[in-house]
Design an enzyme around this catalytic site. Structure first.
Site, PDB file in Angstrom:
ATOM      1  N   HIS A  18       0.852  -1.199   0.000  1.00 17.32           N
ATOM      2  CA  HIS A  18       0.000   0.000   0.000  1.00 17.32           C
ATOM      3  C   HIS A  18       0.880   1.238   0.000  1.00 17.32           C
ATOM      4  CE1 HIS A  18       0.985   0.512   4.191  1.00 17.32           C
ATOM      5  NE2 HIS A  18       0.373  -0.599   4.559  1.00 17.32           N
ATOM      6  N   HIS A  21       4.126   1.363   2.226  1.00 19.79           N
ATOM      7  CA  HIS A  21       5.272   0.604   1.699  1.00 19.79           C
ATOM      8  C   HIS A  21       5.878   1.328   0.499  1.00 19.79           C
ATOM      9  CE1 HIS A  21       2.414  -2.739   3.071  1.00 19.79           C
ATOM     10  NE2 HIS A  21       3.320  -2.603   4.030  1.00 19.79           N
ATOM     11  N   CYS A 126       2.508  -9.408  21.593  1.00 19.37           N
ATOM     12  CA  CYS A 126       1.622  -8.946  20.514  1.00 19.37           C
ATOM     13  C   CYS A 126       2.106  -9.574  19.220  1.00 19.37           C
ATOM     14  CB  CYS A 126       1.619  -7.428  20.394  1.00 19.37           C
ATOM     15  SG  CYS A 126       0.752  -6.911  18.881  1.00 19.37           S
ATOM     16  N   CYS A 129       2.975  -6.997  16.380  1.00 23.80           N
ATOM     17  CA  CYS A 129       4.306  -6.383  16.495  1.00 23.80           C
ATOM     18  C   CYS A 129       5.400  -7.434  16.496  1.00 23.80           C
ATOM     19  CB  CYS A 129       4.456  -5.596  17.792  1.00 23.80           C
ATOM     20  SG  CYS A 129       3.341  -4.224  17.969  1.00 23.80           S
ATOM     21  N   CYS A 144      -2.544  -4.007  22.902  1.00 24.31           N
ATOM     22  CA  CYS A 144      -1.298  -3.483  22.331  1.00 24.31           C
ATOM     23  C   CYS A 144      -1.505  -2.031  21.906  1.00 24.31           C
ATOM     24  CB  CYS A 144      -0.914  -4.338  21.130  1.00 24.31           C
ATOM     25  SG  CYS A 144       0.168  -3.475  19.997  1.00 24.31           S
ATOM     26  N   HIS A 147      -1.504  -1.970  17.838  1.00 26.81           N
ATOM     27  CA  HIS A 147      -2.537  -2.674  17.075  1.00 26.81           C
ATOM     28  C   HIS A 147      -3.922  -2.651  17.721  1.00 26.81           C
ATOM     29  CE1 HIS A 147       1.162  -4.274  15.284  1.00 26.81           C
ATOM     30  NE2 HIS A 147       0.430  -4.356  14.196  1.00 26.81           N
ATOM     31  N   LYS A 294      -6.295   7.404   9.866  1.00 25.06           N
ATOM     32  CA  LYS A 294      -5.332   6.316   9.799  1.00 25.06           C
ATOM     33  C   LYS A 294      -5.720   5.428   8.614  1.00 25.06           C
ATOM     34  CE  LYS A 294      -3.068   2.996  12.554  1.00 25.06           C
ATOM     35  NZ  LYS A 294      -3.079   1.919  13.418  1.00 25.06           N
ATOM     36  N   LYS A 297      -7.749  -1.172   6.533  1.00 30.39           N
ATOM     37  CA  LYS A 297      -8.668  -1.942   5.704  1.00 30.39           C
ATOM     38  C   LYS A 297     -10.102  -1.734   6.174  1.00 30.39           C
ATOM     39  CE  LYS A 297      -5.996  -5.852   4.091  1.00 30.39           C
ATOM     40  NZ  LYS A 297      -5.586  -7.176   4.489  1.00 30.39           N
TER      41      LYS A 297
HETATM   42  N1  MSP Z   1       8.777  -6.570   8.356  1.00 23.43           N
HETATM   43  C1  MSP Z   1       8.953  -5.404   9.140  1.00 23.43           C
HETATM   44  C2  MSP Z   1      10.259  -4.714   8.806  1.00 23.43           C
HETATM   45  C3  MSP Z   1      11.464  -5.556   8.956  1.00 23.43           C
HETATM   46  S1  MSP Z   1      12.888  -4.715   8.472  1.00 23.43           S
HETATM   47  C4  MSP Z   1      14.121  -5.631   8.985  1.00 23.43           C
HETATM   48  C5  MSP Z   1       7.797  -4.439   8.886  1.00 23.43           C
HETATM   49  N2  MSP Z   1       7.135  -4.596   7.779  1.00 23.43           N
HETATM   50  S2  MSP Z   1       5.832  -3.765   7.338  1.00 23.43           S
HETATM   51  O1  MSP Z   1       5.453  -4.300   6.077  1.00 23.43           O
HETATM   52  O2  MSP Z   1       4.855  -3.802   8.366  1.00 23.43           O
HETATM   53  O3  MSP Z   1       6.234  -2.266   7.232  1.00 23.43           O
HETATM   54  C6  MSP Z   1       7.266  -1.870   6.418  1.00 23.43           C
HETATM   55  C7  MSP Z   1       7.421  -0.378   6.345  1.00 23.43           C
HETATM   56  O4  MSP Z   1       6.247   0.234   5.865  1.00 23.43           O
HETATM   57  C8  MSP Z   1       7.745   0.249   7.678  1.00 23.43           C
HETATM   58  O5  MSP Z   1       8.862   1.110   7.528  1.00 23.43           O
HETATM   59  C9  MSP Z   1       6.536   1.059   8.004  1.00 23.43           C
HETATM   60  O6  MSP Z   1       6.875   2.211   8.701  1.00 23.43           O
HETATM   61  C10 MSP Z   1       6.028   1.398   6.622  1.00 23.43           C
HETATM   62  N3  MSP Z   1       4.628   1.775   6.670  1.00 23.43           N
HETATM   63  C11 MSP Z   1       3.545   0.980   6.854  1.00 23.43           C
HETATM   64  N4  MSP Z   1       2.427   1.780   6.908  1.00 23.43           N
HETATM   65  C12 MSP Z   1       2.767   3.073   6.766  1.00 23.43           C
HETATM   66  C13 MSP Z   1       2.081   4.287   6.640  1.00 23.43           C
HETATM   67  N5  MSP Z   1       0.776   4.397   6.783  1.00 23.43           N
HETATM   68  N6  MSP Z   1       2.819   5.402   6.363  1.00 23.43           N
HETATM   69  C14 MSP Z   1       4.164   5.347   6.142  1.00 23.43           C
HETATM   70  N7  MSP Z   1       4.821   4.223   6.251  1.00 23.43           N
HETATM   71  C15 MSP Z   1       4.201   3.103   6.720  1.00 23.43           C
HETATM   72  O7  MSP Z   1       7.580  -3.573   9.705  1.00 23.43           O
END
Ligand code: MSP
Length: 662
Positions: A18, A21, A126, A129, A144, A147, A294, A297
């Site tokens: 999304h 990412h 959690c 997390c 948590c 979450h 925020k 889904k």
């Molecule tokens: N798998 C772990 C990271 C392991 S690194 C050794 C993880 N994955 S994640 O898919 O949940 O998130 C990855 C990245 O996406 C994180 O840096 C997180 O901050 C970012 N984001 C997820 N949702 C976000 C927003 N709404 N806004 C900005 N970035 C966000 O955590």
């Protein structure tokens, strides 16, 4: 020059990509591309985090094996990165053998230091997390804080890492490397966490299977964060490999602020234990909300980057997320904001600049690159432009080096606007009427084309497609981007290519359709999507009604306030051309000082395009934009005459374009 190794977090495969990412990955891509344009050796890594209880549970919910779910989601990530033009050098999956090998090695190195021991862990966990909490850290009802879900009570045998042993060494590292964690606010949060006292860390689990087994004890799987963090090493190859030698330690681990503790406490202490150098910087960006909410889904507001990139172009999306918020701050994504920036900064500022520049070069220089003046500083306007370009490139470079792409874009746009201003103040469209000024006009054209070359080079890391298109239109062929350094780049005599508009304007109709598609709602500003035919019909009815009902103009008076609602301005006609298939119409670009507007005017029977360029006229600047013969018209020039135009409004002396008329 040191090599530049930048990483993104590796993404969990329980969810498809999304905007959040996409954001991390776009930022990393822009920084990697910038460094490449400076000739620096770059390694840019991303990938997926596939083990752990969270993934195991998500797969079970969908009736799949975790590996199956991972394969499906990984395909979506790969496709998304292709769609967004991400130039990563490698994509690591934690389920790959090359990764497992390095995780086991790291574990052994830590164990050899006597930093791992077997114990028992009892605590509140959690799964979202993948972390234990203490009671005090939880919200009411043992929920948590991240979450909002209830934590689980877990009691299990576990291997522990003696993290507490590295507390002082870590603090010392922070002290000696003030930029180790950025921005400052995040650094301070982490420092106070460390100073609160580091406890040993549970680094294995026995309650599920989906993970890498601990070496020598197959009852345990390795804690998913130890597994995941090691990707930053395993993607380089074995610990003793050449690539590791060349690129470790990482220059920047780019992450979201939510996963800072894992990166700024767990990871460096593990590396200290394994005797490996620490990354140079951990840079935490903010979080995106969607129209103030925020992203989730359940709220149905998850922004899908592939769709947006397809609908408005991937470069526009990249530009927007990079420009909208400074890296460390939280940002709010609004669909309105996206379209607003596309129409104004990309379409009006940059797109129009390229368009009008090529049009003028076409008319005055046969569409070829003319020679620059021998002395770039002999004429005051030229000097200002060259100085502006130099300052803009210097500042932008500083901001890119400091991983601040939004700031870099701000200063690049100073050059975009400055070049538009340069054209206005040099007014080549006026000078061209004087045959003695032909050489000067050539110099002006060469200067603004050169400024465009600089801009194309500077925006390349942000908008690689559009930058390549700009270079193509500037007659540079398939050149690679390299950071601009001298005022001399284009080859004299090379042919310019008049191409497509860089950023076509998104009109109200299209905007409304896009909104419906993206959000299921019309835009807040009321631009509604109605079938074209229905709209035309309504407009016709309205006109008829007005004609029938409206008294003759001379029979009504208007108040002064009503008159004041007209925004009348002095406009200088910068460009004029015939509208194909319409004998009465001319398409004009008029200069209003701060901006250029396009208008379609019914004056072709009274004036030829050539005689209009350079004329000053009175312009209604706040007339609702309309489409005439499919061309957007953003205002109206005043002229004498009824249906048949007799003469244009004129001023008896020259005043700056944009001056108010009353
Ligand atoms: N798998 C772990 C990271 C392991 S690194 C050794 C993880 N994955 S994640 O898919 O949940 O998130 C990855 C990245 O996406 C994180 O840096 C997180 O901050 C970012 N984001 C997820 N949702 C976000 C927003 N709404 N806004 C900005 N970035 C966000 O955590």
């Amino acid at each position: 020059m040191n090599p530049f190794y930048i990483t993104t977090p590796i993404y969990y495969v329980n969810d498809v990509p999304h905007l959040g990412h996409a954001y991390t990955t776009i930022v990393a891509d822009a920084l990697a591309r910038y460094q490449r344009s400076r000739g620096r050796k770059v390694f840019f890594a991303t990938g997926t985090d596939e083990h752990g209880q969270k993934i195991e549970e998500a797969a079970a919910e969908q009736g799949m094996k975790p590996a199956q779910l991972a394969d499906q989601v990984v395909a979506r990530f790969r496709e998304t990165w292709t769609n967004l033009n991400i130039s990563h050098d490698d994509f690591i999956r934690t389920t790959e053998a090359r990764h497992k090998l390095v995780v086991e090695k790291l574990w052994r190195r830590m164990a050899d230091k006597d930093d791992i021991y077997l114990g028992e862990y009892e605590g509140l966990y959690c799964v979202g997390c993948e972390e234990y909490y203490t009671e005090g850290q939880l919200d009411a009802d043992e929920k948590c804080p991240v979450h909002g879900t209830k934590v689980q009570h877990l009691k299990q045998p576990s291997y522990f890492f003696r993290m507490s042993k590295y507390q002082d060494a870590l603090l010392e590292h922070f002290e000696k490397n003030p930029d180790f964690v950025q921005p400052e606010i995040r650094k301070n949060e982490i420092l106070s966490f460390i100073k609160g006292g580091l406890r040993d860390l549970s680094i294995s689990r026995t309650t599920f299977d989906w993970g890498i087994r601990t070496p020598d004890d197959p009852k345990h799987v390795i804690y998913v964060w130890l597994d995941a963090l090691t990707n930053y090493l395993s993607v380089l190859g074995d610990l003793d490999s050449e690539n590791n030698e060349a690129f470790w330690p990482a220059t920047v681990h780019l992450i979201g602020k939510d996963i800072l503790r894992f990166h700024a406490v767990y990871w460096p202490t593990m590396l200290l234990s394994a005797g490996l150098p620490l990354p140079k910087q951990i840079l935490a960006h903010g979080w995106w909300t969607i129209n103030g909410q925020k992203m989730s889904k359940s709220l149905g507001n998850v922004v899908e980057p592939n769709t947006i990139a397809k609908d408005v172009g991937r470069d526009a999306l990249r530009y927007f997320v990079l420009r909208e918020t400074p890296l460390g701050s939280d940002g709010d994504f609004s669909h309105e904001g996206l379209i607003q920036r596309i129409n104004s900064e990309l379409g009006n500022d940059l797109g129009n600049l390229l368009n009008r520049s090529l049009a003028m070069a076409g008319r005055y220089c046969d569409g070829q690159v003319p020679a620059l003046p021998e002395s770039p500083t002999a004429v005051a306007e030229d000097k200002t432009l060259v100085e502006l370009a130099t300052a803009s490139a210097e500042q932008a470079a500083k901001h890119f080096e400091a991983c601040a792409p939004s700031r870099a874009l701000e200063v690049i746009w100073e050059l975009v606007r400055g070049t538009n201003k340069y054209i206005d103040s040099c007014a080549p469209y006026k000078l061209i009427k004087d045959p003695e000024q032909k050489a000067r006009v050539g110099h002006i054209v060469a200067n603004f084309l050169e400024a465009l070359r600089w801009i194309a080079m500077m925006v390349d890391s942000i908008m690689p497609d559009k930058a390549a298109e700009m270079r193509h239109q500037l007659g540079m062929g398939e050149t690679q981007a390299s950071w601009p350094e001298s005022w001399c780049g284009l080859t004299v005599g090379s042919q310019l290519v008049k191409g497509e508009r860089l950023f076509p304007r998104i009109e109200d109709d299209d905007k409304a359709k896009l909104f419906e598609k993206w959000t299921g709602k019309p835009p807040a500003d009321g631009a509604a999507a109605k079938p074209e035919s229905k709209k035309k019909e309504q407009a016709k009815q309205q006109q008829k009604k007005q004609k029938k009902e409206a008294p003759a103009k001379e029979d009504v008076t208007i108040s002064f306030d009503e008159f004041c609602r007209l925004d009348l301005r002095v406009a200088r006609i910068a460009e004029a051309q015939r509208v194909e298939g319409a004998d009465r119409l001319l398409q004009l670009q008029v200069d209003l000082g701060k901006e250029t507007r396009q208008v379609v005017a019914g004056i072709a029977e009274a004036y030829s395009p050539e005689e209009l360029v350079g004329k000053q006229v009175i312009f209604v600047a706040n007339l609702k934009p309309a489409k005439i013969r499919g061309i957007r018209s953003e205002g109206m020039i005043l002229a004498a005459g009824g249906k048949k135009v007799l003469a244009l409004s004129a001023l008896d002396r020259e005043v700056p374009a944009g001056t108010e008329v009353r």
